[in-house]
Write a protein that holds these residues in place. Sequence first.
Motif, PDB file in Angstrom:
ATOM      1  N   ARG A  80       0.585  24.376  19.557  1.00  0.00           N
ATOM      2  CA  ARG A  80       1.292  24.387  18.155  1.00  0.00           C
ATOM      3  C   ARG A  80       2.143  25.757  18.001  1.00  0.00           C
ATOM      4  O   ARG A  80       1.423  27.018  18.492  1.00  0.00           O
ATOM      5  CB  ARG A  80       0.255  24.543  16.437  1.00  0.00           C
ATOM      6  N   GLU A  95       6.802  22.619  12.223  1.00  0.00           N
ATOM      7  CA  GLU A  95       5.760  22.746  13.057  1.00  0.00           C
ATOM      8  C   GLU A  95       5.320  22.083  14.945  1.00  0.00           C
ATOM      9  O   GLU A  95       6.324  20.383  13.951  1.00  0.00           O
ATOM     10  CB  GLU A  95       4.100  23.200  12.927  1.00  0.00           C
ATOM     11  N   THR A  96       5.728  22.405  15.264  1.00  0.00           N
ATOM     12  CA  THR A  96       5.557  21.692  16.928  1.00  0.00           C
ATOM     13  C   THR A  96       4.676  21.706  17.286  1.00  0.00           C
ATOM     14  O   THR A  96       3.857  22.766  17.539  1.00  0.00           O
ATOM     15  CB  THR A  96       6.633  21.762  17.750  1.00  0.00           C
ATOM     16  N   THR A 125       4.810  16.388  18.561  1.00  0.00           N
ATOM     17  CA  THR A 125       4.625  16.172  17.613  1.00  0.00           C
ATOM     18  C   THR A 125       5.316  16.675  16.210  1.00  0.00           C
ATOM     19  O   THR A 125       5.272  18.231  16.602  1.00  0.00           O
ATOM     20  CB  THR A 125       3.594  15.734  16.593  1.00  0.00           C
ATOM     21  N   TRP A 127       5.758  18.019  11.921  1.00  0.00           N
ATOM     22  CA  TRP A 127       5.507  18.618  10.795  1.00  0.00           C
ATOM     23  C   TRP A 127       6.674  19.672   9.988  1.00  0.00           C
ATOM     24  O   TRP A 127       6.895  20.487  10.624  1.00  0.00           O
ATOM     25  CB  TRP A 127       4.258  18.899  10.875  1.00  0.00           C
ATOM     26  N   GLU A 130       4.380  21.082   6.444  1.00  0.00           N
ATOM     27  CA  GLU A 130       2.487  20.103   6.817  1.00  0.00           C
ATOM     28  C   GLU A 130       2.279  18.731   5.986  1.00  0.00           C
ATOM     29  O   GLU A 130       1.322  18.006   6.391  1.00  0.00           O
ATOM     30  CB  GLU A 130       1.677  20.933   5.154  1.00  0.00           C
ATOM     31  N   GLN A 131       3.485  18.313   6.464  1.00  0.00           N
ATOM     32  CA  GLN A 131       3.827  16.935   5.733  1.00  0.00           C
ATOM     33  C   GLN A 131       4.204  16.031   7.368  1.00  0.00           C
ATOM     34  O   GLN A 131       4.587  16.928   8.280  1.00  0.00           O
ATOM     35  CB  GLN A 131       4.830  16.295   5.149  1.00  0.00           C
ATOM     36  N   HIS A 132       3.865  15.135   8.528  1.00  0.00           N
ATOM     37  CA  HIS A 132       3.657  14.494   9.460  1.00  0.00           C
ATOM     38  C   HIS A 132       4.760  13.568   9.589  1.00  0.00           C
ATOM     39  O   HIS A 132       5.184  13.128   8.509  1.00  0.00           O
ATOM     40  CB  HIS A 132       2.677  13.973   9.374  1.00  0.00           C
ATOM     41  N   ILE A 133       5.998  14.207  10.366  1.00  0.00           N
ATOM     42  CA  ILE A 133       7.613  13.616  10.341  1.00  0.00           C
ATOM     43  C   ILE A 133       7.670  12.280  11.343  1.00  0.00           C
ATOM     44  O   ILE A 133       8.177  11.650  10.770  1.00  0.00           O
ATOM     45  CB  ILE A 133       8.840  14.781  10.803  1.00  0.00           C
TER      46      ILE A 133
END
Length: 146
Positions: A80, A95-96, A125, A127, A130-133
């Motif tokens: 991460r 964040e990936t 993935t 974010w 802190e929201q999942h995109i």
Amino acid sequence: MARQKQLVRIRLESRQEDERTVHEYDGEWVIKERSGYLLYEEHDEGGHPVKTTIRVRPDELSIVRRGAVVSEQRYIKGLRQAGEYSTKGLRFRLETVTDLLTITSAKAADSGLLPLPLDISWSYTLWMDEQHIGRFELRLYIEEAD
């Protein structure tokens, strides 16, 4: 070690869910020490220039964009990584989590260098604050310009 610089053609394919985009650019490929640097200019959605630098190492990819968009992202398989994205007064923490990173060349590497052509694939993935995109899959192909 002396720098090696080549003019290159770039093809960048991106997929998020069912949406696929393909972009082609002209740029420069610079070898410095044990890293390859891909330098090119793209444009944001408003047509404003953005200078992009991608640093390629055998196990890591870093992307820095400067211009109307400012962003930094790093990709290391299984880790991460923190990053950032900003434009017109808005700033987001990124964040990936990278689940795939492969870097292949049709030529044998001399002393750890990254010879062209290069085919780089990665998926991650994302974010944002802190929201999942979503999950993204990218493929970058770099070859010498004619």
